[in-house]
Design a protein around this motif. Structure first.
Motif, mmCIF file in Angstrom:
data_model
loop_
_atom_site.group_PDB
_atom_site.id
_atom_site.type_symbol
_atom_site.label_atom_id
_atom_site.label_comp_id
_atom_site.label_asym_id
_atom_site.label_seq_id
_atom_site.Cartn_x
_atom_site.Cartn_y
_atom_site.Cartn_z
ATOM 1 N N LYS A 93 0.849 -1.193 0.000
ATOM 2 C CA LYS A 93 0.000 0.000 0.000
ATOM 3 C C LYS A 93 0.883 1.240 0.000
ATOM 4 O O LYS A 93 1.895 1.284 0.700
ATOM 5 C CB LYS A 93 -0.892 0.025 1.243
ATOM 6 C CG LYS A 93 -1.882 -1.109 1.311
ATOM 7 C CD LYS A 93 -2.721 -1.030 2.572
ATOM 8 C CE LYS A 93 -3.692 -2.198 2.644
ATOM 9 N NZ LYS A 93 -4.514 -2.150 3.852
ATOM 10 N N LYS B 85 -0.339 6.063 -3.611
ATOM 11 C CA LYS B 85 -0.738 5.948 -5.012
ATOM 12 C C LYS B 85 -1.691 4.786 -5.268
ATOM 13 O O LYS B 85 -2.192 4.623 -6.361
ATOM 14 C CB LYS B 85 0.485 5.816 -5.905
ATOM 15 C CG LYS B 85 1.334 7.058 -5.858
ATOM 16 C CD LYS B 85 2.472 7.003 -6.812
ATOM 17 C CE LYS B 85 3.258 8.296 -6.669
ATOM 18 N NZ LYS B 85 4.167 8.529 -7.729
ATOM 19 N N GLY B 86 -1.899 3.925 -4.258
ATOM 20 C CA GLY B 86 -2.811 2.808 -4.435
ATOM 21 C C GLY B 86 -2.371 1.586 -3.683
ATOM 22 O O GLY B 86 -1.550 1.648 -2.768
ATOM 23 N N GLU B 87 -2.934 0.462 -4.079
ATOM 24 C CA GLU B 87 -2.680 -0.810 -3.421
ATOM 25 C C GLU B 87 -2.462 -1.889 -4.460
ATOM 26 O O GLU B 87 -3.126 -1.911 -5.491
ATOM 27 C CB GLU B 87 -3.882 -1.175 -2.551
ATOM 28 C CG GLU B 87 -3.757 -2.498 -1.849
ATOM 29 C CD GLU B 87 -4.957 -2.802 -0.978
ATOM 30 O OE1 GLU B 87 -5.537 -3.884 -1.142
ATOM 31 O OE2 GLU B 87 -5.330 -1.949 -0.145
ATOM 32 N N MET C 48 -4.960 -1.372 -7.507
ATOM 33 C CA MET C 48 -5.903 -0.266 -7.552
ATOM 34 C C MET C 48 -5.134 1.009 -7.262
ATOM 35 O O MET C 48 -4.291 1.028 -6.360
ATOM 36 C CB MET C 48 -6.983 -0.441 -6.493
ATOM 37 C CG MET C 48 -7.835 -1.677 -6.686
ATOM 38 S SD MET C 48 -8.754 -2.082 -5.201
ATOM 39 C CE MET C 48 -7.500 -2.986 -4.303
ATOM 40 N N GLY C 49 -5.400 2.039 -8.006
ATOM 41 C CA GLY C 49 -4.781 3.321 -7.738
ATOM 42 C C GLY C 49 -5.021 4.308 -8.851
ATOM 43 O O GLY C 49 -5.195 3.933 -10.009
ATOM 44 N N GLU C 50 -5.071 5.585 -8.474
ATOM 45 C CA GLU C 50 -5.214 6.669 -9.424
ATOM 46 C C GLU C 50 -6.394 6.466 -10.376
ATOM 47 O O GLU C 50 -6.294 6.681 -11.577
ATOM 48 C CB GLU C 50 -3.902 6.880 -10.178
ATOM 49 C CG GLU C 50 -2.744 7.223 -9.255
ATOM 50 C CD GLU C 50 -1.409 7.358 -9.953
ATOM 51 O OE1 GLU C 50 -1.331 7.170 -11.180
ATOM 52 O OE2 GLU C 50 -0.439 7.666 -9.254
ATOM 53 N N LYS D 107 -7.845 3.748 -11.381
ATOM 54 C CA LYS D 107 -7.784 2.545 -12.222
ATOM 55 C C LYS D 107 -7.726 1.306 -11.331
ATOM 56 O O LYS D 107 -7.255 1.345 -10.209
ATOM 57 C CB LYS D 107 -6.534 2.555 -13.097
ATOM 58 C CG LYS D 107 -6.361 3.770 -13.964
ATOM 59 C CD LYS D 107 -7.179 3.670 -15.202
ATOM 60 C CE LYS D 107 -6.895 4.876 -16.100
ATOM 61 N NZ LYS D 107 -7.826 4.997 -17.148
ATOM 62 N N SER D 108 -8.186 0.196 -11.879
ATOM 63 C CA SER D 108 -8.037 -1.085 -11.203
ATOM 64 C C SER D 108 -7.757 -2.137 -12.261
ATOM 65 O O SER D 108 -8.091 -1.969 -13.428
ATOM 66 C CB SER D 108 -9.298 -1.457 -10.412
ATOM 67 O OG SER D 108 -10.377 -1.701 -11.295
ATOM 68 N N SER E 57 -11.768 2.336 -12.338
ATOM 69 C CA SER E 57 -12.367 1.721 -11.146
ATOM 70 C C SER E 57 -13.672 2.365 -10.790
ATOM 71 O O SER E 57 -14.067 3.323 -11.339
ATOM 72 C CB SER E 57 -11.410 1.790 -9.972
ATOM 73 O OG SER E 57 -11.075 3.112 -9.660
#
Length: 168
Positions: free
Chosen positions: A52, A55-57, A89-91, A93-94, A168
């Motif tokens: 994590k 910026k996301g995961e 996932m981040g920004e 998007k996924s 996402s």
């Protein structure tokens, strides 16, 4: 964020041989102002690494911990054994990538996903056949896409890679 892919691989190798549920966890700083945390759980056959950051995961799993469903409602091939999976996932998007193995034919795997693409309004835009490998790919109007490659294995069966994702 993708430069962090080296970290989970290093952590998984460092934790090999352990039967503890949580093998490693902590935080990191990449020296460029990006900070985050990581955890590695499971054993040699069933593991999950989660990274994590702001910026996301990202999640990398193997065995029983691997992803069972993909974005856009795409289902895994019936009866296939998941070899590994990665989701992120981040920004805004996924996405997900799953590698699976089945005893069915390349044609059966590709046809299964062709039908799923049609039912999810994903237009097939790419189709490749080369020797024992086939690949199809496409995207919906909203930018989410799906790409499947299936290759006959020398020892029998088929190995397929599914990459799906977008907004996402």
């Amino acid at each position: 964020m993708y430069k962090y892919l080296i970290l989970p691989i290093t952590l998984m190798i460092a934790g090999c041989g352990s039967n503890d549920s949580e093998r490693a966890s902590g935080s990191f700083d990449d020296g460029e102002g990006n900070k985050g945390s990581y955890s590695v759980r499971g054993d040699d056959e069933n593991s999950e690494t989660v990274i994590k950051s702001d910026k996301g995961e990202m999640r990398i799993a193997t065995g029983d911990n691997a992803a069972r469903d993909l974005p856009m409602g795409i289902k895994l091939y019936p009866g296939a054994e998941v070899q590994t999976s990665m989701t992120g996932m981040g920004e805004g998007k996924s996405g997900a990538m799953v590698v699976l193995r089945t005893s069915d034919s390349v044609d059966q795997v590709i046809e299964y996903y062709r039908k799923q693409m049609k039912s999810k309004d994903i237009a097939v835009k790419t189709e490749v056949k080369s020797g024992d490998m086939q690949m199809i790919g496409g995207e919906r109007a909203d930018g989410e896409g799906l790409h499947i490659s299936a290759t006959k294995s020398p020892d029998g069966g088929v190995t397929a890679t599914i990459i799906a994702g977008g907004n996402s």
